[in-house]
Design a protein around this motif. Structure first.
Motif, PDB file in Angstrom:
ATOM      1  N   ILE A 109      -3.312   6.136  19.720  1.00 14.13           N
ATOM      2  CA  ILE A 109      -3.405   4.879  18.977  1.00 14.13           C
ATOM      3  C   ILE A 109      -2.515   4.978  17.737  1.00 14.13           C
ATOM      4  CG2 ILE A 109      -4.928   3.315  17.717  1.00 14.13           C
ATOM      5  CD1 ILE A 109      -7.213   4.311  19.523  1.00 14.13           C
ATOM      6  N   ALA A 110      -1.577   4.079  17.635  1.00 13.04           N
ATOM      7  CA  ALA A 110      -0.621   4.089  16.520  1.00 13.04           C
ATOM      8  C   ALA A 110      -1.100   3.172  15.413  1.00 13.04           C
ATOM      9  CB  ALA A 110       0.754   3.655  17.009  1.00 13.04           C
ATOM     10  N   VAL A 111      -1.446   3.752  14.265  1.00 13.94           N
ATOM     11  CA  VAL A 111      -1.791   3.007  13.059  1.00 13.94           C
ATOM     12  C   VAL A 111      -0.986   3.615  11.913  1.00 13.94           C
ATOM     13  CG1 VAL A 111      -4.111   2.447  13.866  1.00 13.94           C
ATOM     14  CG2 VAL A 111      -3.742   4.508  12.479  1.00 13.94           C
ATOM     15  N   ARG A 112      -1.185   3.107  10.714  1.00 18.88           N
ATOM     16  CA  ARG A 112      -0.482   3.663   9.556  1.00 18.88           C
ATOM     17  C   ARG A 112      -1.497   4.027   8.485  1.00 18.88           C
ATOM     18  NH1 ARG A 112       4.358   1.007   5.829  1.00 18.88           N
ATOM     19  NH2 ARG A 112       4.365   2.650   4.251  1.00 18.88           N
ATOM     20  N   ALA A 113      -1.221   5.119   7.776  1.00 23.62           N
ATOM     21  CA  ALA A 113      -2.099   5.539   6.686  1.00 23.62           C
ATOM     22  C   ALA A 113      -1.274   5.829   5.444  1.00 23.62           C
ATOM     23  CB  ALA A 113      -2.888   6.774   7.083  1.00 23.62           C
ATOM     24  N   GLY A 114      -1.934   5.774   4.272  1.00 24.52           N
ATOM     25  CA  GLY A 114      -1.261   6.090   3.025  1.00 24.52           C
ATOM     26  C   GLY A 114      -1.306   4.930   2.058  1.00 24.52           C
ATOM     27  N   MET A 115      -0.211   4.754   1.321  1.00 27.26           N
ATOM     28  CA  MET A 115      -0.148   3.744   0.263  1.00 27.26           C
ATOM     29  C   MET A 115       0.536   2.454   0.716  1.00 27.26           C
ATOM     30  SD  MET A 115      -1.736   5.110  -2.256  1.00 27.26           S
ATOM     31  CE  MET A 115      -1.283   4.227  -3.740  1.00 27.26           C
ATOM     32  N   HIS A 116       1.188   2.468   1.876  1.00 27.57           N
ATOM     33  CA  HIS A 116       1.763   1.257   2.477  1.00 27.57           C
ATOM     34  C   HIS A 116       2.765   0.549   1.561  1.00 27.57           C
ATOM     35  CE1 HIS A 116      -2.325   1.971   4.086  1.00 27.57           C
ATOM     36  NE2 HIS A 116      -1.691   1.848   5.233  1.00 27.57           N
ATOM     37  N   CYS A 117       3.403   1.330   0.683  1.00 27.70           N
ATOM     38  CA  CYS A 117       4.425   0.795  -0.232  1.00 27.70           C
ATOM     39  C   CYS A 117       3.886  -0.320  -1.125  1.00 27.70           C
ATOM     40  CB  CYS A 117       5.647   0.290   0.529  1.00 27.70           C
ATOM     41  SG  CYS A 117       6.481   1.556   1.517  1.00 27.70           S
ATOM     42  N   THR A 118       2.580  -0.313  -1.385  1.00 26.81           N
ATOM     43  CA  THR A 118       1.993  -1.351  -2.231  1.00 26.81           C
ATOM     44  C   THR A 118       0.955  -0.736  -3.173  1.00 26.81           C
ATOM     45  OG1 THR A 118       0.912  -3.529  -2.251  1.00 26.81           O
ATOM     46  CG2 THR A 118       0.304  -2.019  -0.451  1.00 26.81           C
ATOM     47  N   PRO A 119       1.380   0.135  -4.080  1.00 25.01           N
ATOM     48  CA  PRO A 119       0.431   0.819  -4.958  1.00 25.01           C
ATOM     49  C   PRO A 119      -0.365  -0.130  -5.842  1.00 25.01           C
ATOM     50  CG  PRO A 119       2.696   1.170  -5.696  1.00 25.01           C
ATOM     51  CD  PRO A 119       2.770   0.559  -4.340  1.00 25.01           C
ATOM     52  N   LEU A 120       0.225  -1.254  -6.236  1.00 26.59           N
ATOM     53  CA  LEU A 120      -0.502  -2.194  -7.090  1.00 26.59           C
ATOM     54  C   LEU A 120      -1.745  -2.721  -6.382  1.00 26.59           C
ATOM     55  CD1 LEU A 120       2.434  -4.250  -8.670  1.00 26.59           C
ATOM     56  CD2 LEU A 120       1.065  -2.473  -9.769  1.00 26.59           C
ATOM     57  N   ALA A 121      -1.624  -3.020  -5.089  1.00 25.32           N
ATOM     58  CA  ALA A 121      -2.783  -3.503  -4.339  1.00 25.32           C
ATOM     59  C   ALA A 121      -3.843  -2.417  -4.229  1.00 25.32           C
ATOM     60  CB  ALA A 121      -2.355  -3.975  -2.949  1.00 25.32           C
ATOM     61  N   HIS A 122      -3.417  -1.173  -4.055  1.00 25.79           N
ATOM     62  CA  HIS A 122      -4.377  -0.065  -4.019  1.00 25.79           C
ATOM     63  C   HIS A 122      -5.089   0.085  -5.367  1.00 25.79           C
ATOM     64  CE1 HIS A 122      -3.889   1.792  -0.051  1.00 25.79           C
ATOM     65  NE2 HIS A 122      -2.613   1.446  -0.122  1.00 25.79           N
ATOM     66  N   TYR A 123      -4.343  -0.070  -6.463  1.00 22.91           N
ATOM     67  CA  TYR A 123      -4.989  -0.032  -7.784  1.00 22.91           C
ATOM     68  C   TYR A 123      -6.040  -1.135  -7.891  1.00 22.91           C
ATOM     69  CZ  TYR A 123      -0.995   2.906  -9.180  1.00 22.91           C
ATOM     70  OH  TYR A 123      -0.047   3.888  -9.267  1.00 22.91           O
ATOM     71  N   ALA A 124      -5.681  -2.308  -7.368  1.00 19.82           N
ATOM     72  CA  ALA A 124      -6.565  -3.465  -7.500  1.00 19.82           C
ATOM     73  C   ALA A 124      -7.893  -3.258  -6.777  1.00 19.82           C
ATOM     74  CB  ALA A 124      -5.874  -4.731  -6.975  1.00 19.82           C
TER      75      ALA A 124
END
Length: 382
Positions: free
Chosen positions: A333-348
């Protein structure tokens, strides 16, 4: 390659409609010359490929003049073209906390080099924009308002028509990042007051990688990002004044653009509304299967709310990268993990320390694939 359950459509859609490969092969065989650089038959055919693709994109986004659609290699190039081409020293910009690095990094660069000022409007845990904060910032007369139509982490959908109306009333230029929405959500550049629309070819438009574009309002003039040959006004030392030549220096990806046309034609036939409804139903099925698993924290809009085809989550005490690795190696199963090039959304949403696992469906995803994802996660969290 073994059978893959592909749930990474937010990065790149796969597989493509059969017509995409066929169009690319035909272009390679019959239109592989340089468009706009000659009068022989293959060069003319290459130019026709570009024109027809602009035409179907204009139909999709309700653009009156197809020549206001500029081809780029991807959304990132389109956003850089828009942001760096419009802003001047001391300008004030309003953006949001769900922006991709393709918006944030050009803005941060211009903060250092042109002394521009930027405010990032907050979002709540479901990715909904703080409209009161937005209106307060708009009262400060920004030069540019830029926002993602849909978060590539949360799947939340911003009210771009309302934002566009507010931006226009404040005198700001409105730039929309349609990386997650083009081909999935209905976009009317006129009714949404969109001055610039950056979009990828390789995601919801179902074309190949290396394609994308920027819609540019006839009222907007940008400084070209790249200077060079265009095949027109070659005697001049400056870039041509006419569109799209002014913004398309160098040889374009004609073969890829031919594939993009086929992808857009598929979207127009199926309609963005039907594709959205299909993807939404699959995300609801996935949320229903994942909720309640031990340690599960689902991100983005609550079940039943509108969202694009993204379901991101964290598991308490588990590393998101490890989960994605095991989904791939143990279950295919192919998914993606990590910060997804959107650190601001992760901060939020307070996942900046952990990252998240992101499963994303597409136009050709199936219930069986979603069920396999749910069953795999049930085993992994035991």
């Amino acid at each position: 390659m073994n059978e893959v359950v592909y749930l990474d459509h937010a990065a790149t859609s796969w597989p493509k409609p059969p017509g995409v490969l066929a169009a690319m092969q035909k272009a390679m065989e019959e239109a592989a010359a340089n468009p706009g650089r000659g009068s022989h038959q293959m060069a003319v055919q290459a130019s026709r490929v570009l024109f027809e693709t602009r035409r179907v994109l204009a139909q999709l986004f309700r653009v009156k003049n197809p020549n206001n659609i500029i081809f780029t290699h991807n959304t990132t190039q389109a956003l850089n073209m828009a942001i760096k081409g419009i802003l001047k020293s001391g300008d004030y910009v309003v953006a949001t906390m769900i922006e991709h690095n393709s918006v944030r990094r050009p803005l941060e660069y211009l903060m250092r080099t042109l002394d521009i000022q930027v405010d990032y409007i907050g979002v709540n845990d479901q990715g909904e924009l703080d409209m009161q904060q937005l209106e307060a910032c708009l009262s400060k007369n920004p030069s540019l308002v830029v926002c993602s139509h849909s978060s590539n982490l949360l799947g939340s959908i911003l009210p771009i028509q309302r934002i566009g109306e507010l931006a226009r009333s404040s005198g700001a230029v409105f730039l929309v990042d349609a990386a997650q929405s083009a081909g999935v959500l209905d976009i009317d550049v006129e009714s949404c007051c969109i001055d610039m629309l950056a979009f990828p070819g390789h995601k919801g438009l179902l074309g190949p990688q290396g394609t994308g574009g920027l819609y540019l309002s006839p009222e907007i003039e940008l400084e070209p990002l790249i200077h060079g040959g265009t095949g027109s006004q070659s005697e001049e030392k400056e870039m041509p004044s006419v569109r799209p030549d002014r913004y398309e220096a160098g040889t374009l990806n004609t073969v890829g653009i031919a594939g993009l046309r086929a992808g857009v034609e598929y979207v127009l036939k199926e309609t963005p509304q039907q594709i959205y409804e299909h993807e939404w139903a699959l995300t609801q099925m996935m949320i229903d299967g994942l909720k309640g698993l031990p340690g599960m924290n689902l991100l983005g809009p609550a079940q039943g709310k509108e969202r694009t085809g993204i379901v991101a989550f964290t598991i308490e005490g588990r590393d998101s990268t490890e989960i994605a690795f095991r989904l791939d190696r143990q279950y295919g199963i192919a998914v993606r993990a990590g910060m997804h090039c959107t650190p601001l959304a992760h901060y939020a949403v307070r996942t900046d320390k952990t990252g998240a696992v992101r499963a994303s469906v597409g136009a050709n995803s199936t219930e069986q694939e979603v069920q396999r994802m749910v069953e795999a996660m049930r085993e992994l969290v035991r």
